[in-house]
Enzyme design. Structure first.
Site, PDB file in Angstrom:
ATOM      1  N   THR A 377      -2.758   5.508  -4.610  1.00  0.00           N
ATOM      2  CA  THR A 377      -1.373   5.927  -4.315  1.00  0.00           C
ATOM      3  C   THR A 377      -0.805   6.816  -5.410  1.00  0.00           C
ATOM      4  OG1 THR A 377      -1.120   3.861  -3.165  1.00  0.00           O
ATOM      5  CG2 THR A 377       0.924   4.963  -3.765  1.00  0.00           C
ATOM      6  N   GLU A 397      -4.608   4.154  -0.245  1.00  0.00           N
ATOM      7  CA  GLU A 397      -4.709   2.711  -0.523  1.00  0.00           C
ATOM      8  C   GLU A 397      -5.546   2.467  -1.777  1.00  0.00           C
ATOM      9  OE1 GLU A 397      -3.548  -0.266  -0.866  1.00  0.00           O
ATOM     10  OE2 GLU A 397      -5.515  -1.188  -0.839  1.00  0.00           O
ATOM     11  N   GLY A 463       0.757   1.622  -7.267  1.00  0.00           N
ATOM     12  CA  GLY A 463       0.367   0.370  -7.917  1.00  0.00           C
ATOM     13  C   GLY A 463       0.326  -0.831  -6.995  1.00  0.00           C
TER      14      GLY A 463
HETATM   15  O1  DON Z   1       1.184   0.705   0.930  1.00  0.00           O
HETATM   16  C1  DON Z   1       0.921  -0.002  -0.021  1.00  0.00           C
HETATM   17  O2  DON Z   1       1.683  -0.833  -0.467  1.00  0.00           O
HETATM   18  C2  DON Z   1      -0.427   0.176  -0.734  1.00  0.00           C
HETATM   19  N1  DON Z   1      -1.390   0.730   0.181  1.00  0.00           N
HETATM   20  C3  DON Z   1      -0.260   1.027  -1.956  1.00  0.00           C
HETATM   21  C4  DON Z   1      -1.569   1.128  -2.726  1.00  0.00           C
HETATM   22  C5  DON Z   1      -1.409   1.551  -4.121  1.00  0.00           C
HETATM   23  O3  DON Z   1      -0.337   1.726  -4.625  1.00  0.00           O
HETATM   24  C6  DON Z   1      -2.666   1.688  -4.897  1.00  0.00           C
HETATM   25  N2  DON Z   1      -2.392   2.357  -6.127  1.00  0.00           N
HETATM   26  N3  DON Z   1      -2.306   2.605  -7.119  1.00  0.00           N
END
Ligand code: DON
Length: 557
Positions: A377, A397, A463
């Site tokens: 993300t 993701e 995150g």
């Molecule tokens: O939508 C969500 O909450 C997760 N898929 C976000 C994933 C994420 O932040 C990974 N990153 N650093």
């Protein structure tokens, strides 16, 4: 001191203040904060050409997909909040990935643990699979936002990304780290050819990555628009790739052709003199951020310093309560009736607040009862010369998504954001897999407005579930403690997702671990990797920052 000396001292102080004000450059009138310097430059270039914040967001996203491929791209999705300076209106765009029509509630369960009944499959196996790939939404989202708020032609917004993909870019420290951490990414033949050396070793910091397939793909997208992705040969290749995996998914051409980005109402609530606006369901982010702020408001955190025991304890306790509700109630509103208004009502939160004690942790928080029957993300913040703003969190993701590439881009694994278990303790889980459903998210793109609905700040983070706490603390730091974004984003973190209280491993906080344990917290001290980006109003311009824990920057002019 004589009157004359006082007078002279006064003049000297005034002169010094005037000189230092003159030495301060005027704050920039337009700004981009994002997770890679090349993406920020591409966004600024678009703003310079007269583009809006949305135009810049398209260019920033395209370059992030090239140079920060571990975190986002055209194979993923996201949520974008747009602030229109003329009308003071906020528009919310939901480009969340969607489960294919063939998805089933038990698709992440496996019965291979014989005698133990059905269990969720090991998470890394669910991530690296065709099952985890949701219908991508980022391109549909950007197309819709651009149609409504763009000024420059769509095709002009891809130039930087196409050039960088074709000519190559140096591997950043964070990309190098992730190439070493996610060892299975090299199993994808396209990934191996792009990000690894002939001997199979991952490219190192500073080595060049060229992605000609992605350059060609973006030429198609620039010329044909979203249908270059959602229909025709590229769609066919995505479907074939997902079905060819050893753990195949059901993604179909119809799923891709039927995908639509959705416009939603921003979820807004008061916090002291401000209005905080965030992402409604299917994200849990906006709801949790607003719940925690409302729970904390009477505690007047501005009286504390950021690393005081009292503020660490209170933020952790309020976060527990919000996560308990999130886990029980939040899912895609097209499938689950999320009681948002009740969960945010002052009366409900006053009851929940009673569970917070100043001198003892509540331990695991139970979800509240608002009378409800069922129950990799990246973030960018952009302000253009007119004061329009974008707060956009974009994702595939996990790092490198499902670890499968098509035409130089990475397919997301967003469907592992669903609950692998459709039912827990005899109760259907709100966030269970269902065909056509969007998985619950924690992404929390946020805009802060003042009493006249003038923009005060744009902020958000990457995150995973930690996004909520990261965003929340950045807000508290900028609003209660009046810290500029650079300091607000660098502050050591305290998080609680209704389990252990997690402290970022820096001396100022780790030193509070024992005091928190004495209040009854289970404490973990660990390295954290948030991905914040923020812009805040200063005078008649803007100041911004990107998370010092990642590669990003903020620049304005
Ligand atoms: O939508 C969500 O909450 C997760 N898929 C976000 C994933 C994420 O932040 C990974 N990153 N650093």
């Amino acid at each position: 001191m004589t009157i004359l000396r006082r007078f002279l001292l006064g003049i000297a102080v005034l002169l010094a203040a005037a000189v230092s004000a003159a030495a301060q450059p005027a704050p920039p009138k337009a700004m981009v904060a994002a997770a890679h310097p090349l993406a920020v430059d591409a966004g600024l270039e678009v703003l310079r050409q007269g583009g809006t914040a949305v135009d810049a967001a398209v260019a920033v996203q395209m370059v992030l997909g090239v140079a920060e491929p571990q975190s986002s791209g055209i194979g993923g999705g996201g949520f974008l909040l747009y602030y229109d300076a003329a009308s003071h209106k906020i528009t919310v765009y939901d480009g969340r990935e969607m489960a294919p029509a063939g998805a089933t509630p038990d698709m992440f369960l496996t019965s291979k643990f014989l005698g133990l009944g059905e269990r969720p499959m090991p998470f890394p196996e669910a991530v690296a699979s065709g099952l985890s790939v949701g219908v991508p939404g980022a391109v549909a989202l950007l197309d819709l936002a651009h149609e409504e708020h763009g000024k420059l032609p769509w095709k002009d917004l891809f130039q930087s990304a196409i050039r960088i993909a074709r000519e190559g870019y140096p591997v950043s420290p964070r990309l190098a780290d992730w190439l070493n951490i996610i060892k299975t990414f090299r199993d994808d033949p396209a990934a191996r050819a792009i990000y690894y050396n002939a001997d199979g070793s991952a490219k190192r910091v500073g080595e060049r990555v060229v992605n000609a397939a992605l350059a060609d793909m973006m030429v198609l997208l620039a010329e044909q628009g979203p249908k270059a992705l959602y229909e025709g040969p590229v769609a066919e290749e995505m479907v074939a790739r997902v079905h060819a995996h050893v753990r195949p998914g059901t993604l179909s051409l119809a799923d891709l052709a039927n995908y639509r980005a959705i416009k939603r109402e921003a979820l807004c609530g008061p916090y002291r003199i401000w209005t905080i606006c965030g992402m409604p369901p299917p994200s849990s982010g906006g709801l949790a951020v607003l719940q925690v702020l409302e729970l904390l408001e009477p505690f007047d955190l501005y009286r504390d310093k950021p690393d005081d025991l009292r503020s660490l304890h209170l933020i952790a306790e309020a976060s527990r309560l919000a996560f308990a509700d999130r886990n029980r109630y939040v899912g895609d509103p097209a499938f689950v009736d999320v009681p948002v208004a009740k969960l945010l009502s002052p009366a409900y939160l006053a009851g929940r607040r009673k569970l917070i004690s100043p001198d003892k942790s509540m331990g695991t928080a139970p979800p509240g009862d608002p009378n409800y029957p069922e129950h990799g993300t990246s973030h960018m913040a952009i302000v253009d010369r007119w004061g329009n703003a974008v707060s956009f969190t974009t994702t595939i993701e996990s790092a490198f998504g499902s670890q499968m590439m098509v035409r130089g881009f990475i397919l997301n694994n967003e469907l592992t954001d669903f609950s692998a278990q459709p039912e827990v303790d005899g109760r259907l889980v709100a966030n269970r897999v269902q065909p056509g459903k969007r998985p619950r998210s924690s992404m929390s793109p946020t805009l802060v407005l003042d009493k006249d609905r003038r923009l005060v700040a744009a902020v958000g983070s990457a995150g995973g579930a930690r996004i909520i706490g990261d965003t929340l603390q950045a807000l508290i730091a900028m609003l209660d403690w009046n810290l500029p974004p650079r300091q607000a984003l660098a502050l050591p973190r305290v998080l609680n997702m209704n389990g252990a209280t997690i402290l970022e491993d820096v001396p100022a906080l780790a030193g509070q671990a024992d005091a928190l344990r004495a209040l009854g917290h289970e404490v973990q001290v660990t390295r954290l990797e948030s991905g914040l980006a923020a812009i805040r109003r200063v005078g008649d311009g803007w100041e911004g920052a990107a998370d010092p824990r990642r590669d990003g920057v903020a620049k304005g002019e």
